[in-house]
Enzyme design. Sequence first.
Site, PDB file in Angstrom:
ATOM      1  N   ARG A  59       0.985   0.514  -9.083  1.00 48.68           N
ATOM      2  CA  ARG A  59      -0.264  -0.049  -8.554  1.00 48.68           C
ATOM      3  C   ARG A  59      -1.353   0.332  -9.557  1.00 48.68           C
ATOM      4  O   ARG A  59      -1.754   1.488  -9.636  1.00 48.68           O
ATOM      5  CB  ARG A  59      -0.558   0.521  -7.159  1.00 48.68           C
ATOM      6  CG  ARG A  59      -1.835  -0.022  -6.510  1.00 48.68           C
ATOM      7  CD  ARG A  59      -2.016   0.589  -5.123  1.00 48.68           C
ATOM      8  NE  ARG A  59      -3.327   0.297  -4.577  1.00 48.68           N
ATOM      9  CZ  ARG A  59      -3.609  -0.708  -3.761  1.00 48.68           C
ATOM     10  NH1 ARG A  59      -2.647  -1.551  -3.413  1.00 48.68           N
ATOM     11  NH2 ARG A  59      -4.835  -0.890  -3.296  1.00 48.68           N
ATOM     12  N   HIS A  61      -1.229  -9.705  -6.351  1.00 52.80           N
ATOM     13  CA  HIS A  61      -0.848  -8.763  -5.289  1.00 52.80           C
ATOM     14  C   HIS A  61       0.306  -9.369  -4.484  1.00 52.80           C
ATOM     15  O   HIS A  61       0.156  -9.705  -3.302  1.00 52.80           O
ATOM     16  CB  HIS A  61      -2.043  -8.480  -4.384  1.00 52.80           C
ATOM     17  CG  HIS A  61      -1.910  -7.270  -3.524  1.00 52.80           C
ATOM     18  ND1 HIS A  61      -0.783  -6.473  -3.520  1.00 52.80           N
ATOM     19  CD2 HIS A  61      -2.755  -6.717  -2.606  1.00 52.80           C
ATOM     20  CE1 HIS A  61      -0.952  -5.487  -2.645  1.00 52.80           C
ATOM     21  NE2 HIS A  61      -2.130  -5.612  -2.089  1.00 52.80           N
ATOM     22  N   GLN A 114       1.574  -8.031  -0.861  1.00 53.30           N
ATOM     23  CA  GLN A 114       0.748  -8.385   0.298  1.00 53.30           C
ATOM     24  C   GLN A 114       1.116  -9.759   0.841  1.00 53.30           C
ATOM     25  O   GLN A 114       1.105  -9.988   2.043  1.00 53.30           O
ATOM     26  CB  GLN A 114      -0.733  -8.346  -0.075  1.00 53.30           C
ATOM     27  CG  GLN A 114      -1.670  -8.626   1.098  1.00 53.30           C
ATOM     28  CD  GLN A 114      -1.622  -7.548   2.161  1.00 53.30           C
ATOM     29  OE1 GLN A 114      -1.739  -6.368   1.858  1.00 53.30           O
ATOM     30  NE2 GLN A 114      -1.443  -7.942   3.420  1.00 53.30           N
ATOM     31  N   ASP A 120     -11.089 -11.613   1.483  1.00 55.08           N
ATOM     32  CA  ASP A 120     -10.956 -10.268   0.935  1.00 55.08           C
ATOM     33  C   ASP A 120     -12.365  -9.737   0.690  1.00 55.08           C
ATOM     34  O   ASP A 120     -13.349 -10.486   0.785  1.00 55.08           O
ATOM     35  CB  ASP A 120     -10.149 -10.317  -0.377  1.00 55.08           C
ATOM     36  CG  ASP A 120      -9.621  -8.947  -0.799  1.00 55.08           C
ATOM     37  OD1 ASP A 120      -9.848  -7.955  -0.082  1.00 55.08           O
ATOM     38  OD2 ASP A 120      -8.975  -8.876  -1.862  1.00 55.08           O
ATOM     39  N   CYS A 179      -6.324  -8.450   3.926  1.00 58.58           N
ATOM     40  CA  CYS A 179      -5.391  -7.423   3.452  1.00 58.58           C
ATOM     41  C   CYS A 179      -5.884  -6.002   3.740  1.00 58.58           C
ATOM     42  O   CYS A 179      -5.106  -5.054   3.616  1.00 58.58           O
ATOM     43  CB  CYS A 179      -5.107  -7.606   1.964  1.00 58.58           C
ATOM     44  SG  CYS A 179      -6.547  -7.454   0.896  1.00 58.58           S
ATOM     45  N   ARG A 225       3.598  -4.830   6.006  1.00 57.77           N
ATOM     46  CA  ARG A 225       3.834  -4.333   4.658  1.00 57.77           C
ATOM     47  C   ARG A 225       5.106  -3.480   4.632  1.00 57.77           C
ATOM     48  O   ARG A 225       5.899  -3.554   3.693  1.00 57.77           O
ATOM     49  CB  ARG A 225       2.634  -3.513   4.160  1.00 57.77           C
ATOM     50  CG  ARG A 225       1.379  -4.291   3.816  1.00 57.77           C
ATOM     51  CD  ARG A 225       1.539  -5.164   2.589  1.00 57.77           C
ATOM     52  NE  ARG A 225       1.882  -4.410   1.393  1.00 57.77           N
ATOM     53  CZ  ARG A 225       1.012  -3.785   0.611  1.00 57.77           C
ATOM     54  NH1 ARG A 225      -0.283  -3.834   0.882  1.00 57.77           N
ATOM     55  NH2 ARG A 225       1.408  -3.128  -0.464  1.00 57.77           N
TER      56      ARG A 225
END
Length: 300
Positions: free
Chosen positions: A102, A129, A132, A217, A257, A285
């Site tokens: 990450r 991403h 996600q 987001d 997210c 997740r």
Amino acid sequence: MKVRHFISLLDITGYEFRKLISRAIELKKHRDRNYYPFKGKVLAMIFEKSSTRTRVSFEAGMAQFGGSSMFLSPRDTQLGRGEPIEDSAKVISSMVDCVMLRTHSHEMVATFALNSRVPVINGLTDEQHPCQLLADMQTYFEKRGDIKGKTVAWIGDGNNMCHSYIHAAMLLDFHLHIACPDGYRPNQAIVEAAGDHVKFFAAPIEAARNADLLVTDVWASMGQEEEQKLRELAFKNYQITAEVMRAARPDALFMHCLPAHRGEEVAAEVIDGPQSVVFEEAENRLHAQKALLEFLIPGK
């Protein structure tokens, strides 16, 4: 056997995407307390960017599968002292069974994968991403069935999440409506590759009209805090409000997210309202990534 990596959603096919969703739903519904496919296996997790959901979900998933995980940061390794990515990849991958990164640079993850003897997972980069999206699509499939032919409205920054939504639209064959301010559009090459799966709109309410899913987001992602004030001005008209939700289909879902900033990219009455599935999305997740780990790590 060729090592499979998950750097982008485009590393899998639409068929494989749906299989991962199906397996994630199965793992969520029926957790076998005697199923330990990863006994003795180790996941290395390299975090250049901090995390809540990514770290907890991968650690919990490995533990539930009987394996273990280790947290590594640049402060803890020679990566933070300038060791070439290629060298770190060769060393770390010789000792573990999978690596999750990450970090900021998408190129760093891609380079690590090229030099790794084990699967590499993109836990987030500034460009994409994909993990996600596994969870988001699992959540939609659980609630509404297959997303093929449906309409998703992305409202806000054309960021890494937006890029992965574009990839998901290509793989799962849905329509993606995007509303974002000038100067904050997604990468043009990624948009062009998606063809007619993607359409842009000037205003959020137009993008949301008759949509089956609305997603947003934060206005300023991690590492963009110094741009906060500038972004507040640019994005002030790009909030998902109750009015925007009413433009969508009556059974439309809302996803984010997380972490979310109520009163900025989304109104509190939306994220805390009956159409929001953000906490189920967050839990997924865990299940989606367990399915992904099964898919990638050999010798189960």
